[in-house]
Design a protein around this motif. Sequence first.
Motif, PDB file in Angstrom:
ATOM      1  N   TYR A 179       0.874  -1.181   0.000  1.00  0.00           N
ATOM      2  CA  TYR A 179       0.000   0.000   0.000  1.00  0.00           C
ATOM      3  C   TYR A 179       0.908   1.227   0.000  1.00  0.00           C
ATOM      4  N   PHE A 211       1.661   5.233  -1.108  1.00  0.00           N
ATOM      5  CA  PHE A 211       0.981   6.492  -1.428  1.00  0.00           C
ATOM      6  C   PHE A 211       1.975   7.650  -1.339  1.00  0.00           C
ATOM      7  N   SER A 226       7.152   9.438  -1.085  1.00  0.00           N
ATOM      8  CA  SER A 226       6.539   8.132  -1.303  1.00  0.00           C
ATOM      9  C   SER A 226       6.641   7.318  -0.017  1.00  0.00           C
TER      10      SER A 226
END
Length: 402
Positions: free
Chosen positions: A66, A68, A75
Amino acid sequence: MSFQPPKGTADLMPPRSHAWRRALKLWDDWTERFGYPLVATPIFEATELFERGVGGTTEVVTKQMYTFTDKGGRSLTLRPEGTAGVVRAYLDSGATGAWKGAYSGPFFRYERPQKGRYRQFWQLGVEYLGVESAVADAEVIELGYRFLESAGAREMALHINSIGDAACRPAYVEQLRQYLEGHRDELSEDGRRLIETNPLRVLDSKVDRPKLADPPLVTDHLCEACREHYEQVKVLLDAVGIPYTEDPYLVRGLDYYTRTAFEFLGIGLDAAQNALGGGGRYDVLAETIGGPHTPAVGFALGLDRVVIAAGGEEAVGLDAYLVSERGPGEALAAASQLRQAGLRIDFDAEGRSVKAQFRTARRLEVPVILVLKEDGSVDAQTEGERQTLQVDEVPAWMEGRR
Ligand code: AMP
């Protein structure tokens, strides 16, 4: 409008949470007994930490993270595993030499959800850094075993292997790659891809391994130092009475492992959820994330699966339920006294009938029901026993029953 938890996640609620709380207490107890203090690292870290630490070709990094970008343009990734973060924290803290830590918390992988496999799951893990000796491997394995045993996962098997190190593994991997090339047509699409990226992982594939009759085994290609280390681990496990099965096909999904690899398997659980946990030695991880050479060993267990293996349901964690014939205010005062004496007590705050209070007590399956009588005394009731006491006599009486 109504909301459900996102796919692959679940709410942990009573009664399921009783078993969790009990397992977490045992975890704290065993890690303290073995001298592993608590460590807690952030739930998200720089994405690069996992790319470098876990390995850019692993399934976890390529498919399951996961990731994002935050409002500052960084990041970040929700932690898919615990080791990289703990090693980063160790390096960051300036610690050197032998160091131990235990962690417990949620982890995140974008997986296909099924029983025992979720997108948010809870891991319990330990890391023992800075020690090269096989004694550290044996201690870590013993800790995992003792915890699982006490948590009720009695039907389990410990599998161990050695997967070599930088001195001996490359030549073995090359030999394995050649062997797999010769069987390319028999392998699944995933297996064929792994020939190039991570041939060891083919051995650990439930689909492809059965198709391979006589693959070269890493244990036949260990260098002297790795062989010696592996022998010591086994001798030490024998010495502390931990039964194990040698499994030359055991590799492990993350790139950072060297030498010892192990897994705790739940017997009688479906293959998709039978790995209760696993770990191994990872002597090169600290260097791959920019630190000095730091030998290390650790494991992670999946709490969701430990609870499934232990049979799940657990009675509520109460020592007694207090039924009051004098109303809830008096019950609060009596409960206060008992709770301060260390007992786990609950009672009805709504002033319901005595009959209704007994119904609740039975539903909770408490070992003792304490009835607060009109005269202020307590009628302590257990299966087959009845005793009239004063409130301040209850703790000693309860203690005597233990
Ligand atoms: P790993 O970090 O992949 O070695 O995982 C260690 C243990 O964590 C496994 O043996 C499982 O018990 C547990 N685990 C890993 N992934 C999941 C998941 N997606 N859902 C539930 N438990 C998991």
